[in-house]
Design a protein around this motif. Structure first.
Motif, short mmCIF file in Angstrom:
data_model
loop_
_atom_site.label_atom_id
_atom_site.label_comp_id
_atom_site.label_asym_id
_atom_site.label_seq_id
_atom_site.Cartn_x
_atom_site.Cartn_y
_atom_site.Cartn_z
N ASN A 545 0.79 -1.23 0.00
CA ASN A 545 0.00 0.00 0.00
C ASN A 545 0.82 1.28 0.00
N ASP A 546 2.10 1.18 0.30
CA ASP A 546 2.87 2.41 0.37
C ASP A 546 4.34 2.17 0.03
N LEU A 547 5.13 3.21 0.19
CA LEU A 547 6.57 3.16 -0.04
C LEU A 547 7.28 3.52 1.26
N SER A 548 8.43 2.89 1.49
CA SER A 548 9.25 3.23 2.65
C SER A 548 10.60 3.71 2.15
N PHE A 549 11.03 4.86 2.64
CA PHE A 549 12.31 5.44 2.25
C PHE A 549 13.24 5.46 3.46
N LEU A 550 14.48 5.08 3.23
CA LEU A 550 15.53 5.29 4.23
C LEU A 550 16.31 6.51 3.79
N ALA A 551 16.47 7.47 4.71
CA ALA A 551 17.09 8.73 4.34
C ALA A 551 18.08 9.18 5.41
N VAL A 552 18.97 10.09 4.99
CA VAL A 552 19.87 10.77 5.93
C VAL A 552 19.36 12.20 6.09
N ARG A 553 19.17 12.60 7.33
CA ARG A 553 18.69 13.96 7.59
C ARG A 553 19.81 14.78 8.21
N ASP A 554 20.03 15.96 7.66
CA ASP A 554 21.05 16.89 8.15
C ASP A 554 22.44 16.25 8.17
N SER A 555 22.62 15.22 7.36
CA SER A 555 23.92 14.54 7.21
C SER A 555 24.36 13.81 8.47
N PHE A 558 19.70 9.12 10.59
CA PHE A 558 18.96 8.25 9.69
C PHE A 558 17.49 8.24 10.07
N ILE A 559 16.61 8.37 9.07
CA ILE A 559 15.18 8.34 9.32
C ILE A 559 14.51 7.44 8.30
N LEU A 560 13.31 6.91 8.68
CA LEU A 560 12.46 6.16 7.78
C LEU A 560 11.23 7.01 7.47
N LEU A 561 10.90 7.14 6.19
CA LEU A 561 9.74 7.89 5.76
C LEU A 561 8.81 6.95 5.00
N ASN A 562 7.50 7.04 5.28
CA ASN A 562 6.52 6.24 4.56
C ASN A 562 5.63 7.16 3.74
N MET A 563 5.29 6.72 2.51
CA MET A 563 4.47 7.53 1.61
C MET A 563 3.37 6.65 1.04
N LEU A 569 3.27 11.88 2.62
CA LEU A 569 4.06 11.28 3.69
C LEU A 569 3.14 10.94 4.86
N THR A 570 3.18 9.70 5.29
CA THR A 570 2.27 9.24 6.35
C THR A 570 2.98 8.89 7.64
N ARG A 571 4.29 8.64 7.61
CA ARG A 571 4.98 8.24 8.83
C ARG A 571 6.43 8.66 8.74
N GLU A 572 7.00 8.99 9.89
CA GLU A 572 8.42 9.35 9.96
C GLU A 572 8.98 8.76 11.25
N LYS A 573 10.05 8.00 11.13
CA LYS A 573 10.67 7.37 12.30
C LYS A 573 12.18 7.59 12.25
N LEU A 609 19.64 -4.96 10.63
CA LEU A 609 18.29 -5.30 10.20
C LEU A 609 17.33 -4.28 10.81
N ILE A 610 16.67 -3.48 9.95
CA ILE A 610 15.83 -2.37 10.41
C ILE A 610 14.37 -2.67 10.10
N ASP A 611 13.50 -2.49 11.09
CA ASP A 611 12.06 -2.61 10.91
C ASP A 611 11.54 -1.32 10.29
N THR A 612 10.94 -1.41 9.09
CA THR A 612 10.49 -0.20 8.40
C THR A 612 9.26 0.42 9.04
N LEU A 613 8.57 -0.32 9.91
CA LEU A 613 7.38 0.24 10.57
C LEU A 613 7.75 1.03 11.82
N THR A 614 8.75 0.52 12.55
CA THR A 614 9.10 1.17 13.82
C THR A 614 10.39 1.97 13.75
N GLY A 615 11.21 1.70 12.75
CA GLY A 615 12.50 2.38 12.67
C GLY A 615 13.55 1.78 13.59
N LYS A 616 13.21 0.70 14.27
CA LYS A 616 14.15 0.09 15.21
C LYS A 616 15.16 -0.81 14.50
#
Length: 659
Positions: A545-555, A558-563, A569-573, A609-616
């Protein structure tokens, strides 16, 4: 007495008349030159020189005739005899000489040049000088070269002519292609630039001679006498092979023992051990004594079955690496791949539909002095099925590798069209499932950071292209199955495409460092989203149902974004990592909405190993130091493979549970 005086007076008049005719002869000669009547002009100049060998105008005129390649008298060497003598005669040109020579120049020049006549004469001499050295270079005539060296020892291009002589002499010896011939060349021309090449030919011919004899003594003599030759390694291999054949012919435990003791590094060592093993086993069965059984067990404690030498070496070295670099208890096997005469410099890996593993590596080849792509196809046990070198004439490197639904292999990286690094271009090649090279294409200055084979057979190369201000612009090039370019687009916005994925409806998702877009098969955008300037996307995972992005913020974070499907954007972890200063080498989608991420920290590397739902971070495995791990892949059974490089390609495989 009066009669004698009259005779003397007449002689004086005749002499003065003759002398006064010399300028007239040369003047007429130059007029004839204007009319291209070279034969009569030559006669007049020659007559003038017979009367006065230091007549500069006649010397100059003959030089012009002999240097004219349309003349029947064309002879550049003779022309230079006259031309080289003019430097000492320049002051002997009379005003009258310069006047009619100036007229000659004026009437024959295609474009009038305002320059003193003497300067024009000097320029004409320089032109003959240049024509002569060019003529020598182009004629490939040893007799001509030696004539110039003999007749013009002060020729300003003398050293260049020596070099040409050496080249031509060397070609002569190359045609002979004999040991004695090359040795003679080295002796006769010790300063020649071709000496090293002659030595290489000597090494090669001596090696061929040893191969014809094909005995251990011949190869040992060659290795001793030519220790620096490029053929030493092949000679060692042939020595091992022919010595092994001799040991096999004897077919005794002692002969094979002596062979293995003398050549412990031989490729045939494993086969020799198998033969010896069989001899010992047959002896033990026949004698049926404790001593015979013990001898067999002592020599072959594991009772290892025969496998291919390459695979034996890769597994043995790989597991030895693993024992000295423990990772976790979940590693099934480690493989170390290397080729003699190469140094492995990088690694990448992918999986085909049959669960075969394909590894790519950039290797430096000692035999060519350049780098090539080395492709190794393995089964799921890591046993090599085939390996191929892929490359063009100069340096090549591979950074990405993938397969299509027909298990054909695509590699991407760079290739050089010359020795200069400025000739570096992006490069894609295609191999068949059996390793056959199908095509190779250059893509110019675009930098490729992502590679995708779509279901319809198109190949998408994504990355970036630098503009005139050296800014990175999102760029995609698409090829068809035959390697023909279908289209290329450079999109607005600055950044690099990091990941490309195909959706179920045939669209392609482009993930850029600061941008996301859905495009149709022709590259037109059907939806896009620009992320915050502080966010840099690393990867994208497609879920139902959506997309999950792994990103670097402010260099630094690390954050996970869901779209969702509407690009909202529906979630940010935030992903909690032990260090914020790190670099992501590779990311793959693992089962159950997980991401496996290969990260390089300041002092180590780890797989997380990163959980895309929780960011853990569910698990983190530290990798051995000293090896540069660069790529991850998940096979059809969810086993994770990590590929690295340490002068050899290292591949580790886990059991599908955790790394």
């Amino acid at each position: 007495m009066k009669r004698a005086i009259r005779i003397l007076t007449l002689l004086t008049i005749f002499t003065l008349a003759a002398l006064s005719s010399y300028p007239q002869n040369t003047r007429r000669g130059f007029k004839l030159l204007e009319k291209t009547d070279l034969e009569k002009a030559r006669e007049l100049f020659t007559e003038a020189l017979e009367e006065n060998k230091d007549n500069p105008a006649a010397v100059f005129g003959l030089m012009l005739i002999l240097a004219d390649d349309s003349s029947a008298y064309f002879d550049l060497i003779s022309a230079w005899h006259y031309g080289s003598s003019l430097s000492s005669l320049m002051e002997k040109f009379t005003t009258e000489d310069l006047e009619y020579i100036g007229e000659y120049f004026y009437n024959t020049e295609a474009r009038h040049v305002s320059r003193p006549v003497k300067k024009k004469i000097e320029y004409a001499v320089e032109t003959v000088d240049a024509k002569l050295i060019k003529y020598i270079r182009e004629e490939n005539n040893l007799e001509l070269v030696y004539r110039v060296l003999k007749e013009f020892p002060d020729f300003k291009h003398y050293d260049n002519v020596i070099h040409i002589r050496n080249q031509l002499e060397f070609r002569k010896y190359e045609k002979q292609n004999t040991l004695d011939g090359y040795l003679e060349f080295i002796k006769k021309f010790p300063e020649a630039a071709q000496i090293e090449k002659a030595k290489r030919y000597i090494n090669k011919l001596a090696f061929e001679k040893a191969c014809k004899i094909n005995s251990p003594e011949a190869y040992k003599t060659y290795i001793r006498d030519y220790p620096g030759a490029a053929e030493v390694n092949p000679a060692i291999k042939k020595l091992h092979a022919v010595a092994f054949e001799a040991a096999k012919k004897k077919n005794t435990v002692q002969a094979l023992d002596e062979y293995m003791a003398e050549f412990p590094d031989a490729l045939e060592i494993y086969e020799a051990s198998l033969l010896q093993k069989q001899l010992l086993y047959d002896f033990a069965k026949k004698i049926q004594t404790l001593e015979a059984y013990n001898e067999f067990i002592r020599k072959y404690p594991e009772g290892q079955h025969y496998i291919d030498i390459f695979n034996l070496k890769s597994l043995d070295n790989g597991m030895r690496y693993l024992s000295s670099h423990p990772v976790s208890d979940n590693i099934i096997w480690a493989r170390s791949f290397e080729e003699e005469g190469t140094e492995e410099l990088s690694s990448c890996i992918t999986i085909d539909t049959l669960n075969n593993y394909i590894a790519g590596s950039t290797v430096f080849r000692m035999d060519t002095g350049f780098t090539d792509a080395w492709i190794i196809k393995m089964n799921s046990d890591g046993k090599m099925l085939w390996n191929k070198y892929v490359g063009e004439s100069y340096n090549d490197e591979i950074n990405l590798i993938t397969t299509n639904n027909r298990n054909e292999i695509f590699g991407a990286g760079y290739t050089w069209s010359g020795k200069d690094s400025s000739s570096r271009e992006s490069w894609i090649f295609k191999l068949g499932a059996n390793g056959t090279k199908l095509w190779s294409r250059k893509l110019g200055k675009m930098q490729i950071t992502g590679l995708l084979c779509s279901d319809n057979g198109s190949i998408y190369a994504g990355g970036y292209l630098k503009n005139d201000s050296l800014q990175d612009l999102y760029s995609v090039v698409v090829l068809n199955d035959q390697g023909k370019r279908l289209w290329a687009r450079t999109y607005t916005g600055k950044g690099r495409i990091t990941v490309m994925e195909e959706t179920g409806d045939g669209k392609i998702i482009l993930t850029g460092t600061g941008w996301f877009a859905r495009i149709d098969p022709k590259g037109y955008i059907s939806g896009e989203y620009r992320f915050s300037d502080s966010d840099s996307m690393i990867t994208c995972q497609i879920t139902k149902n959506d997309l999950s992005f792994l990103a670097v913020r402010d260099s630094v974070r690390f954050i996970l974004l869901n779209m969702d499907a509407s690009n909202k954007l529906t979630r940010e972890k935030t992903v909690e990592l032990p260090e914020v200063r790190c670099h992501v080498n590779s990311v793959i989608n693992a089962k159950n909405n997980k991401l496996a991420v290969l990260i390089t920290y300041s002092d180590h590397q780890s797989i997380n190993l990163i959980d895309t739902l929780t960011g853990k971070v569910l698990e983190s495995t530290r990798l051995p130091a000293g090896t540069i791990f660069q790529a991850l892949a998940a096979d059809r059974l969810n086993n994770i493979l990590v590929a690295g490089c340490k002068g050899e390609v290292i591949i580790l495989k886990n059991n599908g549970i955790t790394f």
